[in-house]
Design an enzyme around this catalytic site. Sequence first.
Site, PDB file in Angstrom:
ATOM      1  N   ASN A   7      94.675  23.795   6.035  1.00 18.16           N
ATOM      2  CA  ASN A   7      93.227  23.767   5.886  1.00 18.16           C
ATOM      3  C   ASN A   7      92.876  24.731   4.751  1.00 18.16           C
ATOM      4  OD1 ASN A   7      90.479  23.805   6.108  1.00 18.16           O
ATOM      5  ND2 ASN A   7      90.423  24.329   8.286  1.00 18.16           N
ATOM      6  N   ARG A  88      93.642  18.975   5.817  1.00 13.77           N
ATOM      7  CA  ARG A  88      92.305  18.670   6.313  1.00 13.77           C
ATOM      8  C   ARG A  88      91.391  18.477   5.111  1.00 13.77           C
ATOM      9  NH1 ARG A  88      87.813  22.665   8.840  1.00 13.77           N
ATOM     10  NH2 ARG A  88      86.420  21.028   9.498  1.00 13.77           N
ATOM     11  N   HIS A 177      83.992  17.291  12.102  1.00 12.78           N
ATOM     12  CA  HIS A 177      84.839  17.729  13.230  1.00 12.78           C
ATOM     13  C   HIS A 177      85.556  16.535  13.879  1.00 12.78           C
ATOM     14  CE1 HIS A 177      81.832  21.254  13.924  1.00 12.78           C
ATOM     15  NE2 HIS A 177      82.889  21.724  13.270  1.00 12.78           N
ATOM     16  N   ARG A 236      73.608  27.937  11.249  1.00  7.67           N
ATOM     17  CA  ARG A 236      72.891  26.747  10.755  1.00  7.67           C
ATOM     18  C   ARG A 236      71.751  26.368  11.696  1.00  7.67           C
ATOM     19  NH1 ARG A 236      78.327  23.381  10.238  1.00  7.67           N
ATOM     20  NH2 ARG A 236      79.419  24.816   8.858  1.00  7.67           N
ATOM     21  N   GLY A 326      85.530  27.423  20.048  1.00 12.79           N
ATOM     22  CA  GLY A 326      85.399  28.841  20.427  1.00 12.79           C
ATOM     23  C   GLY A 326      84.412  29.114  21.549  1.00 12.79           C
ATOM     24  N   GLU A 378      93.125  20.756  16.305  1.00 13.75           N
ATOM     25  CA  GLU A 378      92.976  19.923  15.111  1.00 13.75           C
ATOM     26  C   GLU A 378      94.294  19.816  14.338  1.00 13.75           C
ATOM     27  OE1 GLU A 378      89.251  22.319  14.481  1.00 13.75           O
ATOM     28  OE2 GLU A 378      88.611  20.478  13.502  1.00 13.75           O
TER      29      GLU A 378
HETATM   30  P1  AMP Z   1      85.174  28.599  16.375  1.00 11.06           P
HETATM   31  O1  AMP Z   1      84.260  28.294  15.210  1.00 11.06           O
HETATM   32  O2  AMP Z   1      85.567  27.395  17.156  1.00 11.06           O
HETATM   33  O3  AMP Z   1      86.325  29.478  15.988  1.00 11.06           O
HETATM   34  O4  AMP Z   1      84.287  29.501  17.384  1.00 11.06           O
HETATM   35  C1  AMP Z   1      83.777  30.748  17.027  1.00 11.06           C
HETATM   36  C2  AMP Z   1      82.778  31.179  18.094  1.00 11.06           C
HETATM   37  O5  AMP Z   1      83.447  31.253  19.361  1.00 11.06           O
HETATM   38  C3  AMP Z   1      82.149  32.548  17.835  1.00 11.06           C
HETATM   39  O6  AMP Z   1      80.739  32.467  17.992  1.00 11.06           O
HETATM   40  C4  AMP Z   1      82.731  33.396  18.952  1.00 11.06           C
HETATM   41  O7  AMP Z   1      81.828  34.357  19.371  1.00 11.06           O
HETATM   42  C5  AMP Z   1      82.944  32.359  20.047  1.00 11.06           C
HETATM   43  N1  AMP Z   1      83.845  32.902  21.070  1.00 11.06           N
HETATM   44  C6  AMP Z   1      85.162  33.178  20.944  1.00 11.06           C
HETATM   45  N2  AMP Z   1      85.625  33.754  22.085  1.00 11.06           N
HETATM   46  C7  AMP Z   1      84.580  33.840  22.944  1.00 11.06           C
HETATM   47  C8  AMP Z   1      84.387  34.344  24.271  1.00 11.06           C
HETATM   48  N3  AMP Z   1      85.395  34.870  24.944  1.00 11.06           N
HETATM   49  N4  AMP Z   1      83.154  34.242  24.812  1.00 11.06           N
HETATM   50  C9  AMP Z   1      82.120  33.702  24.124  1.00 11.06           C
HETATM   51  N5  AMP Z   1      82.230  33.217  22.870  1.00 11.06           N
HETATM   52  C10 AMP Z   1      83.426  33.291  22.290  1.00 11.06           C
END
Ligand code: AMP
Length: 391
Positions: A7, A88, A177, A236, A326, A378
């Site tokens: 990526n 990607r 996505h 966003r 996340g 992914e």
């Molecule tokens: P991603 O873009 O899929 O990597 O997700 C990132 C988001 O996941 C960020 O806003 C993080 O705060 C959230 N995140 C990761 N771990 C946790 C957790 N244990 N509790 C709540 N949010 C989380």
Amino acid sequence: MKIMAVNAGSSSIKFQLLDMPSETQITSGIVERIGSEKALFTIKFNGEKHVVETEIKDHGVGVSLILAGLIEHKVISDINEIEGVGHRVVQGGEVFKDSVLIDEQVLQKIIDLGEMAPLHNPANATGIKAFKAVLPNVPQVAVFDTTFHQTMTPDAYLYGTPYEWYKNFGIRKYGFHGTSHQFVSEKANALMGTTETKVVVCHIGNGASLSAVKNGHCVETSMGFTPLEGFPMGTRSGSIDPAIPSFMGNKLGLTAQEITDILNKKSGYLGISGISNDARDIEKAISEGNERAKLAFDIQAKQIADYIGSYYIYMGGLDAICFTAGIGENSPVLRQMIIDRLSVLGVKLDHALNQLRGERLISTADSKVKVYIIPTDEEVMIARDTMRLSH
Ligand code: AMP
């Protein structure tokens, strides 16, 4: 066989080396701050993390560093052990209905589609060129964020804008996505033991989107012409009244591009709460009684529930809601706020199960719709397509 899933961003290259078809991760890492004298190369292997700070002047140097690192850490003994590289690519337009083996023509089309995804496709193309230069005889495959959504019908992907905008300029909903939505919906079908299903996938990370997947095919999704459409995300805004940008441009004396930047980078959780784009900070602030942090989650949960309601109608029912990425995988609070708004559909969360992590069913036995946590992958999707197309 070993497949590399890549990526590439404008100043970074994330990679994972997978053993296929077992789909086990051998190693992963990232090259960051490409173009800087203090660039970082991180490689994770056997539970250890190695970080090197060095000058990395371009993506080519970054790729050479990755391959040298794999040999140095004895992950591979020869670069020819890598039998395919999957990239990607964010925007595949209407040109790419499937992943594709990359040749000069394909690369040029990816570059041309950069007009619609200026932050992503040019960087993806730079990554492809860098790997091609170092591994000229290894098949390179492009896996697009958009192809899974190409099964939408015109009533779902067209906007109420002049039809010529679509015909002449490609203005339509593409969705993003896609690899994640495909991975999670396929996993949900496997868990339910049938492909005749109506599934909503909630990919909620810093970027976030929903998809409605009927019998394994995507029929609707929340992101649109760009990843800005949909519901509020980390930074966003998601969808807003289309008249707001010109109104606010006049008020603030900003150009259309400057307004778009605010909608992309200073809105969502960050803009509403005034605290952070990170869900963990928002949760902490909510627990301390911060009203605007609560509002950030409330607005997002309300809009997600609205989408799920409309997908329920569009698909003529709903068998499962899947949370991934996340926040979707890790935030019981947000999952609860969303499902609470769907009680009219007979969806019920098991509160104890909702506190847990990892792939699992979290709805009650009498819930009319199953609710799952399904961690996304992914890279596995990229590796699967790379294996399929390169051999
Ligand atoms: P991603 O873009 O899929 O990597 O997700 C990132 C988001 O996941 C960020 O806003 C993080 O705060 C959230 N995140 C990761 N771990 C946790 C957790 N244990 N509790 C709540 N949010 C989380």
